[in-house]
Design a protein around this motif. Structure first.
Motif, PDB file in Angstrom:
ATOM      1  N   VAL A 163      -8.420   1.707   0.302  1.00  0.00           N
ATOM      2  CA  VAL A 163      -8.036   0.241  -0.131  1.00  0.00           C
ATOM      3  C   VAL A 163      -8.074  -0.751   1.252  1.00  0.00           C
ATOM      4  CG1 VAL A 163      -6.240  -1.316  -1.228  1.00  0.00           C
ATOM      5  CG2 VAL A 163      -7.329   0.973  -2.346  1.00  0.00           C
TER       6      VAL A 163
ATOM      7  N   GLU B 153      -0.704   7.905   2.188  1.00  0.00           N
ATOM      8  CA  GLU B 153      -0.525   7.317   2.660  1.00  0.00           C
ATOM      9  C   GLU B 153      -2.328   7.347   3.488  1.00  0.00           C
ATOM     10  OE1 GLU B 153       2.601   6.896   5.501  1.00  0.00           O
ATOM     11  OE2 GLU B 153       3.988   6.417   3.932  1.00  0.00           O
TER      12      GLU B 153
ATOM     13  N   ALA C 293       0.931   4.167  -3.069  1.00  0.00           N
ATOM     14  CA  ALA C 293       0.610   5.252  -3.107  1.00  0.00           C
ATOM     15  C   ALA C 293       1.731   6.165  -3.296  1.00  0.00           C
ATOM     16  CB  ALA C 293       0.568   5.518  -1.312  1.00  0.00           C
TER      17      ALA C 293
ATOM     18  N   ALA D 221       1.054  -0.841  -0.180  1.00  0.00           N
ATOM     19  CA  ALA D 221      -0.150  -0.214   0.288  1.00  0.00           C
ATOM     20  C   ALA D 221       1.177   1.323  -0.186  1.00  0.00           C
ATOM     21  CB  ALA D 221      -1.361   0.005   1.117  1.00  0.00           C
TER      22      ALA D 221
ATOM     23  N   ILE E 111      -4.693   6.360   1.390  1.00  0.00           N
ATOM     24  CA  ILE E 111      -4.518   4.184   1.126  1.00  0.00           C
ATOM     25  C   ILE E 111      -5.047   4.312   2.151  1.00  0.00           C
ATOM     26  CG2 ILE E 111      -3.304   2.850   0.932  1.00  0.00           C
ATOM     27  CD1 ILE E 111      -3.400   4.385  -1.353  1.00  0.00           C
TER      28      ILE E 111
END
Length: 316
Positions: free
Chosen positions: A210, A203, A196, A192, A206
């Protein structure tokens, strides 16, 4: 390749959490623990295990946006996305007695999260306070209602597929589930962060999208199954309990292990979305005996709008 690792990490998180819950409940049954105590502790802990390990791993890796965004985003997704989908499948029954008790705790937990976020730092003192609140909630719930139907129903669902397995197999499930969850969290957080960075997205976004949706998959699956089986009261209890655990347990443990700053995006916007979603959930629940389909549609539309707003922010 990094997107594949992200998906693998999510799969391992879900599989690990499921294995941990099944093994833990089976061992607890052998030790003579009550159904309610199992439901309040092991099941609540197990379904929140993906969020816990992910947030702790992100904090240790120096990614506070994912650590805090995961919790706030999961709570938003639990209410707007998961309850929205569940209500569209079948209206959600509301147990007013449980709602008064657990709904009140959810309000207190949400306000505690707001206070910590506004301070700007998730420190160890805040962690101690959150864990103390969680212990008080579990003890109060246990002694106030030893025969709570919610706890019995959750355990019955799990026992049907693994409650009478041999002890050695239960231990394998616990150890294996925990190992899969930890490994899956490492894959999820690292991939992740890499995504990003490559996309130029923060971040925090994200973590709010997600990662939050991925770690909420156990709640999503449980709620959809409950709706299809017409046990929607279980879905509501599952979401309220999960949101309480997310704030008190996950933020509390994360703060104790690794104090982190709270990203400014969450302070300025997302924590207020979480509070608004919580207020909407309680409003819909108190107005009548069920959350009907049009209310589920409103929740789902609001989540789509929230994701769209985050997407516009990321593009900007």
């Amino acid at each position: 390749m990094v997107y594949l690792l992200l998906i693998v990490g999510l799969i391992l998180l879900v599989a690990g959490g499921e294995g941990f819950v099944r093994g833990s409940v089976a061992i607890a049954e052998k030790l003579g623990m009550s159904s309610l105590l199992i439901g309040l502790t092991l099941v609540g802990f197990g379904t929140s295990l993906p969020e816990l390990v992910t947030s702790v791993q992100a904090a240790l890796d120096g990614a506070p946006g994912i650590a805090v965004g995961n919790v706030v985003g999961s709570n938003i997704a639990n209410i707007l996305l998961i309850l929205g989908i569940t209500a569209l499948i079948f209206p959600i029954a509301v147990d007013k007695a449980i709602l008064r008790r657990d709904g009140s705790v959810l309000v207190v937990a949400s306000l505690a999260a707001l206070a910590i976020v506004m301070i700007g730092t998730l420190g160890r003192i805040a962690g101690v306070v959150l864990i103390a609140m969680l212990l008080a909630y579990v003890l109060f719930s246990y002694f106030a209602d030893r025969k709570a139907q919610a706890g019995q129903t959750v355990v019955a669902e799990i026992e049907a597929t693994g409650g009478h397995q041999p002890v050695w197999l239960s231990i394998v499930f616990v150890i294996g589930g925990l190992a899969l969850t930890v490994f899956g969290a490492r894959l999820l957080v690292s991939s992740a962060v890499e995504i990003a960075t490559a996309l130029g997205v923060s971040e925090t976004i994200i973590g709010l999208t997600v990662v939050a949706i991925g770690t909420s998959l156990p709640e999503l699956v449980t709620s959809i199954i409950a709706a299809l089986r017409r046990h929607t009261d279980l879905a509501l209890g599952n979401i309220i309990g999960s949101n309480i655990f997310n704030v008190l347990f996950i933020l509390g443990v994360t703060a104790l292990i690794q104090p982190i700053p709270v990203p400014p995006e969450i302070i300025g916007f997302d924590i207020w979305v979480m509070l608004g979603a919580t207020a909407l959930l309680l409003g819909f629940s108190y107005t009548q005996r069920e959350i009907v389909r049009w209310e589920g549609g409103v929740l789902l539309a609001l989540y789509a709008g929230y994701i769209g707003w985050l997407a516009l922010g990321a593009i900007g």
